[in-house]
Design an enzyme around this catalytic site. Structure first.
Site, PDB file in Angstrom:
ATOM      1  N   GLU A 147      -3.963   9.483   4.287  1.00 12.49           N
ATOM      2  CA  GLU A 147      -5.207   9.550   5.065  1.00 12.49           C
ATOM      3  C   GLU A 147      -5.284  10.894   5.783  1.00 12.49           C
ATOM      4  OE1 GLU A 147      -7.198   5.596   6.181  1.00 12.49           O
ATOM      5  OE2 GLU A 147      -5.176   5.439   6.975  1.00 12.49           O
TER       6      GLU A 147
ATOM      7  N   TRP B 204     -14.323   7.209   5.914  1.00 15.74           N
ATOM      8  CA  TRP B 204     -14.809   6.291   6.951  1.00 15.74           C
ATOM      9  C   TRP B 204     -14.718   6.957   8.313  1.00 15.74           C
ATOM     10  CZ3 TRP B 204     -11.308   3.649  10.457  1.00 15.74           C
ATOM     11  CH2 TRP B 204      -9.940   3.885  10.202  1.00 15.74           C
TER      12      TRP B 204
ATOM     13  N   GLU C 245       0.829  -1.215   0.000  1.00 10.61           N
ATOM     14  CA  GLU C 245       0.000   0.000   0.000  1.00 10.61           C
ATOM     15  C   GLU C 245       0.853   1.249   0.000  1.00 10.61           C
ATOM     16  OE1 GLU C 245      -3.221   0.602   2.719  1.00 10.61           O
ATOM     17  OE2 GLU C 245      -3.340  -1.531   3.151  1.00 10.61           O
TER      18      GLU C 245
ATOM     19  N   THR D 165      -8.063   3.574  18.015  1.00 13.62           N
ATOM     20  CA  THR D 165      -8.451   4.016  16.671  1.00 13.62           C
ATOM     21  C   THR D 165      -9.100   5.388  16.748  1.00 13.62           C
ATOM     22  OG1 THR D 165      -8.760   1.735  15.982  1.00 13.62           O
ATOM     23  CG2 THR D 165      -9.816   3.408  14.620  1.00 13.62           C
TER      24      THR D 165
END
Ligand SMILES: *[C@@H]1O[C@H](CO)[C@@H](O)[C@H](O)[C@H]1NC(C)=O
Length: 286
Positions: free
Chosen positions: A128, A223, A124, A234
């Site tokens: 973000e 998200w 990847e 998180t």
């Protein structure tokens, strides 16, 4: 939160955070099984202007249950209620080149906008954005220099998670900017409006890791990193719990422009090895 601590957190928890997204698992991992060949981008250039589309354009795949609206503003990815994670990705893969994404990120504490290149073997190259800059204070940053996460994974393991400051002052939640990734056998660079904000040379790959070298698709989405159902870390990484009173939070993508370094028909792995890695394609194009 001090910057150093934040970087540590990203390094330790980036992968956990991404798993919450639920989009990371490939349908077939060619290192673990025989998988069908994947479609490659055959053209030297691919361009789509989402502001001129009224529905999902050709060459894009929508995530299960996702709703992406196409309006004169572009492709709209909205976090409007808990659990929303609209995303879509190209139906073709590409090995080397440049991806330009013209977009405005979603505002909102803990809301994550992402533009990710990822492969079936879980390499990847990521970018973000958190709508409140991952909780960094003061917010909004008085100098306009935003903290953005840029990550690299090799076969599912993060080898580098860096919190990068965009060098130029800007307002990413209210302005469109062009975010690019350049990637080939020698380097990866992340750019904003054509200015390089971070660059990694293949020769500096940390020992024990591989430089990303498998065909990637481009995935765009939003998200809820700060969804209260997520685990504590998180939510901290995302910048805190999402305040639903301010919802909906929308990311807009106007266009995608891809410059393909090595056009191909398809990519195939055989006996768990990619048949057309950078070495082969670079030789073909010499
Ligand atoms: C797409 O990118 C290429 C290479 O940077 C550039 O030459 C071309 O003008 C761009 N296309 C559009 C429509 O912006």
């Amino acid at each position: 939160m001090p910057k150093k601590e934040l970087i540590g957190l990203l390094g330790a928890l980036g992968f956990v955070a991404r798993l919450v997204n639920g989009q990371l698992e490939p349908d077939c991992n060619p290192l673990l099984a025989e998988c069908p060949a994947k479609k490659a981008l055959q053209e030297k250039n691919y361009y789509v202007d989402f502001t001129k589309e009224t529905g999902l354009p050709e060459n894009w795949i929508l995530a299960n249950d996702a709703v992406v609206k196409f309006t004169p503003e572009g492709a709209e990815f909205t976090y409007g209620k808990r659990g929303d994670a609209p995303s879509m990705w190209t139906d073709f893969y590409m090995l080397g080149g440049r991806y330009d994404v013209e977009m405005q990120i979603a505002p909102g504490q803990g809301v994550i906008s992402s533009s990710v290149l990822w492969s079936d073997i879980q390499d990847e190259i990521d970018r973000e954005f958190s709508g409140n800059q991952h909780g960094e204070e003061p917010f909004p940053p008085p100098d306009g220099k935003w903290l953005v996460e840029t990550n690299v994974y090799a076969q599912g393991r993060m080898w580098d998670g860096a919190a990068t400051y965009q060098k130029e002052a800007y307002k990413p939640t209210t302005q469109f900017h062009t975010y690019s990734v350049e990637w080939d056998e020698d380097h990866m660079s992340w750019l904003v409006d054509n200015q390089v904000v971070r660059s990694v040379q293949a020769s500096n790959t940390p020992s024990g890791f591989l430089f990303p070298q498998s065909p990637m698709k481009l995935q765009l989405g939003v998200w809820g990193g700060g969804d209260p159902a997520n685990n504590y870390w998180t939510i901290q990484w995302a910048g805190g719990e999402i305040d639903m009173k301010g919802a909906p939070y929308t990311m807009y993508v106007r266009s995608v422009n891809i410059t393909n370094k090595y056009p191909a028909c398809q990519y195939r792995y055989k006996d768990r090895v990619l048949l057309t890695g950078f070495k082969t394609v670079a030789a073909l194009y010499r």
